[in-house]
Design an enzyme around this catalytic site. Structure first.
Site, short mmCIF file in Angstrom:
data_model
loop_
_atom_site.label_atom_id
_atom_site.label_comp_id
_atom_site.label_asym_id
_atom_site.label_seq_id
_atom_site.Cartn_x
_atom_site.Cartn_y
_atom_site.Cartn_z
CG ASP A 203 -5.16 -1.37 8.31
OD1 ASP A 203 -4.55 -0.86 9.26
OD2 ASP A 203 -5.12 -0.91 7.16
CG ASP B 18 -9.24 4.71 5.84
OD1 ASP B 18 -9.65 3.67 6.36
OD2 ASP B 18 -8.07 4.85 5.43
CG ASP C 28 -7.63 2.88 9.80
OD1 ASP C 28 -7.90 1.79 9.27
OD2 ASP C 28 -7.09 3.81 9.19
CG HIS D 273 -5.87 -4.33 5.23
ND1 HIS D 273 -4.99 -3.30 5.07
CD2 HIS D 273 -5.10 -5.46 5.34
CE1 HIS D 273 -3.75 -3.77 5.09
NE2 HIS D 273 -3.79 -5.07 5.24
CD1 TRP E 112 -2.65 1.79 0.49
CD2 TRP E 112 -1.30 2.51 2.12
NE1 TRP E 112 -3.00 3.09 0.79
CE2 TRP E 112 -2.18 3.56 1.77
CE3 TRP E 112 -0.35 2.74 3.12
CZ2 TRP E 112 -2.15 4.82 2.40
CZ3 TRP E 112 -0.32 3.99 3.74
CH2 TRP E 112 -1.22 5.00 3.38
CE LYS F 183 -6.47 5.91 2.55
NZ LYS F 183 -5.58 5.99 3.69
CG HIS G 286 -8.85 1.85 1.94
ND1 HIS G 286 -7.61 1.44 1.57
CD2 HIS G 286 -8.71 2.36 3.19
CE1 HIS G 286 -6.74 1.67 2.54
NE2 HIS G 286 -7.40 2.22 3.54
CG ASP H 2 -8.55 -0.83 4.70
OD1 ASP H 2 -9.60 -0.41 5.23
OD2 ASP H 2 -7.46 -0.79 5.27
CD GLU I 215 -4.62 -1.47 2.10
OE1 GLU I 215 -3.44 -1.65 2.46
OE2 GLU I 215 -5.53 -1.16 2.89
C1 RNT Z 1 -3.86 2.87 4.84
C2 RNT Z 1 -3.94 1.41 4.57
C3 RNT Z 1 -2.78 0.58 5.05
C4 RNT Z 1 -2.28 0.97 6.43
C5 RNT Z 1 -1.31 -0.01 7.04
C6 RNT Z 1 -0.61 0.56 8.22
O1 RNT Z 1 -5.03 3.52 4.57
O2 RNT Z 1 -5.14 0.89 5.05
O3 RNT Z 1 -3.10 -0.75 4.97
O4 RNT Z 1 -3.32 1.18 7.32
O5 RNT Z 1 -0.46 -0.48 6.09
ZN ZN Z 2 -5.38 -1.20 5.03
#
Ligand code: RNT
Ligand code: ZN
Length: 424
Positions: free
Chosen positions: A332, A300, A302, A292, A189, A234, A268, A265, A232
């Site tokens: 994640d 996003d 997290d 993820h 990523w 986004k 994302h 993810d 990955e």
């Molecule tokens: C960022 C991505 C990525 C990170 C990690 C730390 O938006 O989701 O995967 O969160 O690699």
């Molecule tokens: Zn991620």
């Protein structure tokens, strides 16, 4: 047998009967759940700061908020916290490392020259605790990405630096795989993008594709038996709102044309987009993908994974479609506003709950009804399934897996906070 164990057993016997009536074997469900690996992200333990001497932390639109005391400040603390969390989580686990968790012990070496030696402590930990490793190159928190571009950089020197980093990571992943006797999943990523509307959207994307190609071409001797590469996508990040180079279309096309895994993810995508609906679409074309699992709150963000409907649906999709082995699962998220070890435990226990619950769903009956056109039964049974006695099966699962039942783990965490975290 303690009084509490007796109570769990009584509840479990009842639940077992109720599920059996619906044709569901709870023992089998527990076994299956226990065999599905969830890759636990190391970065929840230290706010994604990493262990390099000049640890750069997050950049490129990812952000940890909160300043709860007790953050792991070095590899040993992080490993101790990680093990503590693991002792409270049932099921098969992997440890997901980022390259920024290299322990250089004073050595002057940059990310384009890391080797497995710089992860010797992690390899030893993995071996000692039978905890297989996954890996991620770190394309953030470094001076060479200060302008927001890494693999898609127009600066050839920087672009090459990050290509070399990718190659080193594959070599390191290969060493991990050899040591653990099972593949290391490597997720690529990068945060590259623009805050405002670009004048040239094509060149950065062409450069990202070229860089990824150079990484994989330059380390092509490493086979899929050892390293599973994932890319990955986004949508946007804070400060990168208008244009993300590695968008969903770009990464999906890349994965499809180059035989790589696609990483989805759950944070994302646009907030009303359902990642659960994407698995069966993507898997028509791509043999394997990586998840993820995160919890986006308005963006996003997290947040810690909770037991919510959309995430449950993702696990249902994996189980009902028999995608085990095709859908790999990593978490994640990163939260520094609560006890970090608890954040790990809450999120991963929730993933395990949703997984077990997916194995307890009446999938065969639902499909039968659907094929027969009985959508009334399908909806009715889906809704009734929600109030099946899941709790006692979960408790029994935890008991069998030798991890705390119910809220018991919370006391343990509070004690750990008092004895260990508060002294940092
Ligand atoms: C960022 C991505 C990525 C990170 C990690 C730390 O938006 O989701 O995967 O969160 O690699
Ligand atoms: Zn991620």
């Amino acid at each position: 047998m303690s009084a509490n164990e007796k109570r769990i057993l009584t509840g479990f016997e009842y639940a077992k009967e109720v599920y059996a009536e619906k044709g569901i074997d709870v023992e089998k469900a527990m076994q299956k759940a226990a065999g599905f690996a969830v890759s636990m992200h190391c970065w929840q333990g230290d706010d994604v700061i990493g262990l390099e001497a000049d640890a750069g932390g997050t950049s490129g639109g990812i952000q940890t908020t909160g300043n709860y005391p007790g953050r792991a400040r070095n590899g040993d603390e992080l490993r101790t916290d990680f093990l503590k969390a693991c002792s409270m989580i049932p099921g098969k686990k992997k440890l997901n490392l980022h390259a920024s968790y290299a322990e250089l012990h004073g050595k002057k070496v940059d990310r384009d020259a890391y080797t497995a030696e710089d992860f010797a402590d992690w390899i030893a930990f993995s071996k000692e605790n039978k905890m297989p490793l996954d890996f991620n190159p770190t394309y953030f928190g470094h001076p060479n990405v200060a302008d927001g571009f890494s693999l898609a950089s127009a600066d050839e020197g920087r672009r090459k630096f990050w290509v070399e980093h990718g190659k080193r990571c594959r070599e390191i992943g290969y060493e991990f795989a050899k040591a653990q006797g099972e593949p290391c999943v490597i997720n690529f990523w990068c945060p590259d993008g623009y805050k405002d509307t670009p004048a040239d959207t094509d060149s950065p994307r062409a450069r990202l594709v070229k860089s990824l190609d150079e990484i994989f071409e330059g380390t092509k001797q490493i086979s899929k038996e050892y390293v599973l590469d994932a890319v990955e996508s986004k949508l946007f990040g804070i400060g990168v709102e208008s244009y993300t180079v590695g968008s969903n279309e770009l990464m999906m096309g890349y994965a499809l044309s180059r035989g790589k895994l696609l990483t989805l993810d759950t944070g994302h995508f646009h907030p009303t987009e359902q990642v659960s609906d994407k698995l069966s679409a993507v898997l028509q074309y791509i043999p394997q993908m990586l998840l993820h699992i995160s919890r986006p709150v308005r963006w996003d963000s997290d947040h810690v994974v909770t037991w919510d409907q959309e995430t449950s649906r993702i696990f249902n999709e994996i189980v009902a479609n028999h995608y085990e082995g095709r859908v790999l699962c990593a978490l994640d998220y990163f939260d520094a506003s609560i006890n970090r070890v608890a954040a790990w435990v809450i999120g991963v226990r929730n993933a395990q709950k949703m997984l077990l619950s997916a194995y307890l769903a009446p999938n065969d009956k639902l499909r039968e009804a659907e094929y027969a056109g009985d959508f009334t039964y399908r909806l009715a049974a889906q809704e009734e399934a929600k109030s099946m006695p899941f709790g006692p099966v979960w408790d029994m699962y935890c008991l069998k897996q030798n991890v705390p039942v119910g809220e018991d783990w919370i006391c343990e965490i509070k004690q750990y906070e008092k004895d260990v975290l508060s002294k940092r």
